[in-house]
Scaffold this motif. Structure first.
Motif, PDB file in Angstrom:
ATOM      1  N   MET A 123      55.846  45.325  31.536  1.00 28.18           N
ATOM      2  CA  MET A 123      55.955  44.544  32.171  1.00 28.18           C
ATOM      3  C   MET A 123      55.196  43.943  31.931  1.00 28.18           C
ATOM      4  O   MET A 123      54.339  43.385  32.354  1.00 28.18           O
ATOM      5  CB  MET A 123      56.309  44.943  34.008  1.00 28.18           C
ATOM      6  N   LEU A 124      55.764  42.234  31.374  1.00 25.49           N
ATOM      7  CA  LEU A 124      54.867  40.971  30.932  1.00 25.49           C
ATOM      8  C   LEU A 124      55.434  40.511  31.904  1.00 25.49           C
ATOM      9  O   LEU A 124      56.508  39.834  32.032  1.00 25.49           O
ATOM     10  CB  LEU A 124      54.912  40.414  29.533  1.00 25.49           C
ATOM     11  N   ARG A 133      56.986  41.857  44.319  1.00 26.06           N
ATOM     12  CA  ARG A 133      57.744  43.327  45.046  1.00 26.06           C
ATOM     13  C   ARG A 133      57.775  44.348  43.537  1.00 26.06           C
ATOM     14  O   ARG A 133      57.962  45.476  43.743  1.00 26.06           O
ATOM     15  CB  ARG A 133      59.344  42.796  44.687  1.00 26.06           C
ATOM     16  N   LYS A 134      57.913  43.762  41.776  1.00 21.67           N
ATOM     17  CA  LYS A 134      58.967  45.116  40.796  1.00 21.67           C
ATOM     18  C   LYS A 134      56.973  44.843  40.476  1.00 21.67           C
ATOM     19  O   LYS A 134      57.182  46.179  39.909  1.00 21.67           O
ATOM     20  CB  LYS A 134      58.544  43.745  39.650  1.00 21.67           C
ATOM     21  N   ILE A 135      56.616  44.389  40.615  1.00 25.42           N
ATOM     22  CA  ILE A 135      54.522  45.028  40.401  1.00 25.42           C
ATOM     23  C   ILE A 135      54.137  46.505  41.484  1.00 25.42           C
ATOM     24  O   ILE A 135      53.615  46.957  40.532  1.00 25.42           O
ATOM     25  CB  ILE A 135      53.545  43.781  40.737  1.00 25.42           C
ATOM     26  N   LEU A 136      55.427  45.985  42.138  1.00 26.94           N
ATOM     27  CA  LEU A 136      54.840  47.392  43.270  1.00 26.94           C
ATOM     28  C   LEU A 136      55.459  48.409  42.869  1.00 26.94           C
ATOM     29  O   LEU A 136      54.944  50.044  43.157  1.00 26.94           O
ATOM     30  CB  LEU A 136      55.210  47.351  44.886  1.00 26.94           C
ATOM     31  N   ASP A 137      56.197  48.452  41.495  1.00 29.97           N
ATOM     32  CA  ASP A 137      56.807  49.638  41.224  1.00 29.97           C
ATOM     33  C   ASP A 137      56.150  50.561  40.462  1.00 29.97           C
ATOM     34  O   ASP A 137      55.560  51.278  39.311  1.00 29.97           O
ATOM     35  CB  ASP A 137      58.086  48.995  40.563  1.00 29.97           C
ATOM     36  N   CYS A 138      55.089  49.256  39.524  1.00 29.26           N
ATOM     37  CA  CYS A 138      54.023  49.681  38.785  1.00 29.26           C
ATOM     38  C   CYS A 138      52.467  50.732  38.854  1.00 29.26           C
ATOM     39  O   CYS A 138      52.104  50.679  39.456  1.00 29.26           O
ATOM     40  CB  CYS A 138      53.211  48.359  37.987  1.00 29.26           C
ATOM     41  N   ASP A 139      51.869  51.511  38.007  1.00 26.27           N
ATOM     42  CA  ASP A 139      51.594  52.206  38.404  1.00 26.27           C
ATOM     43  C   ASP A 139      50.261  51.999  37.880  1.00 26.27           C
ATOM     44  O   ASP A 139      49.164  52.288  38.604  1.00 26.27           O
ATOM     45  CB  ASP A 139      51.785  53.840  36.868  1.00 26.27           C
ATOM     46  N   ILE A 140      49.965  50.433  36.927  1.00 27.05           N
ATOM     47  CA  ILE A 140      48.929  50.031  37.318  1.00 27.05           C
ATOM     48  C   ILE A 140      49.000  48.753  36.442  1.00 27.05           C
ATOM     49  O   ILE A 140      50.062  47.999  36.047  1.00 27.05           O
ATOM     50  CB  ILE A 140      48.186  50.971  35.772  1.00 27.05           C
ATOM     51  N   VAL A 141      47.715  47.579  37.435  1.00 27.72           N
ATOM     52  CA  VAL A 141      48.103  46.770  36.664  1.00 27.72           C
ATOM     53  C   VAL A 141      47.236  45.876  35.426  1.00 27.72           C
ATOM     54  O   VAL A 141      45.332  46.492  36.598  1.00 27.72           O
ATOM     55  CB  VAL A 141      48.228  45.206  37.589  1.00 27.72           C
ATOM     56  N   GLN A 151      46.337  46.197  49.592  1.00 27.51           N
ATOM     57  CA  GLN A 151      47.009  46.579  50.333  1.00 27.51           C
ATOM     58  C   GLN A 151      48.136  48.231  50.431  1.00 27.51           C
ATOM     59  O   GLN A 151      48.281  48.744  50.678  1.00 27.51           O
ATOM     60  CB  GLN A 151      47.824  46.079  50.727  1.00 27.51           C
ATOM     61  N   TYR A 152      48.670  47.882  48.345  1.00 25.15           N
ATOM     62  CA  TYR A 152      49.168  49.219  47.686  1.00 25.15           C
ATOM     63  C   TYR A 152      48.590  50.375  46.919  1.00 25.15           C
ATOM     64  O   TYR A 152      49.283  51.137  47.236  1.00 25.15           O
ATOM     65  CB  TYR A 152      50.771  48.405  47.304  1.00 25.15           C
ATOM     66  N   TRP A 153      47.226  50.160  46.961  1.00 24.55           N
ATOM     67  CA  TRP A 153      46.253  50.878  47.055  1.00 24.55           C
ATOM     68  C   TRP A 153      47.210  50.867  44.543  1.00 24.55           C
ATOM     69  O   TRP A 153      47.231  52.070  44.328  1.00 24.55           O
ATOM     70  CB  TRP A 153      46.922  52.406  47.042  1.00 24.55           C
ATOM     71  N   VAL A 156      59.928  47.253  26.940  1.00 26.45           N
ATOM     72  CA  VAL A 156      59.120  45.891  27.558  1.00 26.45           C
ATOM     73  C   VAL A 156      59.973  44.986  28.434  1.00 26.45           C
ATOM     74  O   VAL A 156      61.458  44.622  28.102  1.00 26.45           O
ATOM     75  CB  VAL A 156      58.210  44.854  26.240  1.00 26.45           C
ATOM     76  N   HIS A 157      59.715  44.671  29.555  1.00 33.11           N
ATOM     77  CA  HIS A 157      60.567  43.968  30.765  1.00 33.11           C
ATOM     78  C   HIS A 157      59.504  42.670  30.503  1.00 33.11           C
ATOM     79  O   HIS A 157      58.803  42.690  30.835  1.00 33.11           O
ATOM     80  CB  HIS A 157      60.293  44.408  31.993  1.00 33.11           C
ATOM     81  N   GLU A 158      60.694  41.574  29.963  1.00 39.50           N
ATOM     82  CA  GLU A 158      59.890  40.064  29.949  1.00 39.50           C
ATOM     83  C   GLU A 158      60.040  39.603  30.986  1.00 39.50           C
ATOM     84  O   GLU A 158      61.369  39.080  31.790  1.00 39.50           O
ATOM     85  CB  GLU A 158      60.268  39.609  28.689  1.00 39.50           C
TER      86      GLU A 158
END
Length: 108
Positions: A1-2, A62-70, A89-91, A48-50
């Motif tokens: 995700m970009l 909210r989309k970031i919460l679905d990511c494994d790493i940022v 907060q969300y580990w 790839v999601h833009e």
């Protein structure tokens, strides 16, 4: 995700955005569009999601919460603080990447 709301609006962006070209400046393409195009051109087996939005937008978080790493390359303190809060907060692991370019002072 970009995630990035910025557009390529000056030639100086070309050396900082991988995969960009002078046509991207003229077309005022978003940075996520250009990087997404480049990543897809590599032929990797990935999606790839833009998201041409600010990371401080609630729907983006909210989309970031679905990511494994940022991997954060933000240049604002408020967006960095938000990503740090989300990580805490969300580990969610957040890798904050930054470069400081400057001239070193020397003692003579």
């Amino acid at each position: 995700m970009l995630i990035d709301p910025d557009v390529i609006d000056h030639e100086s962006n070309l050396r900082r955005v991988v995969g960009s070209s002078p046509g991207d400046v003229a077309g005022r393409r978003t940075k996520v569009e250009v990087v997404g195009r480049h990543l897809r051109s590599l032929g990797l087996d990935t999606t790839v999601h833009e998201m041409p939005y600010d990371v401080r937008n609630e729907s983006v978080v909210r989309k970031i919460l679905d990511c494994d790493i940022v991997v954060s390359t933000t240049d604002t303190q408020s967006s960095r603080a938000l990503l740090n809060q989300v990580a805490y907060q969300y580990w969610i692991p957040v890798i904050d990447v930054g470069v400081r370019v400057g001239q070193e002072e020397r003692d003579h």
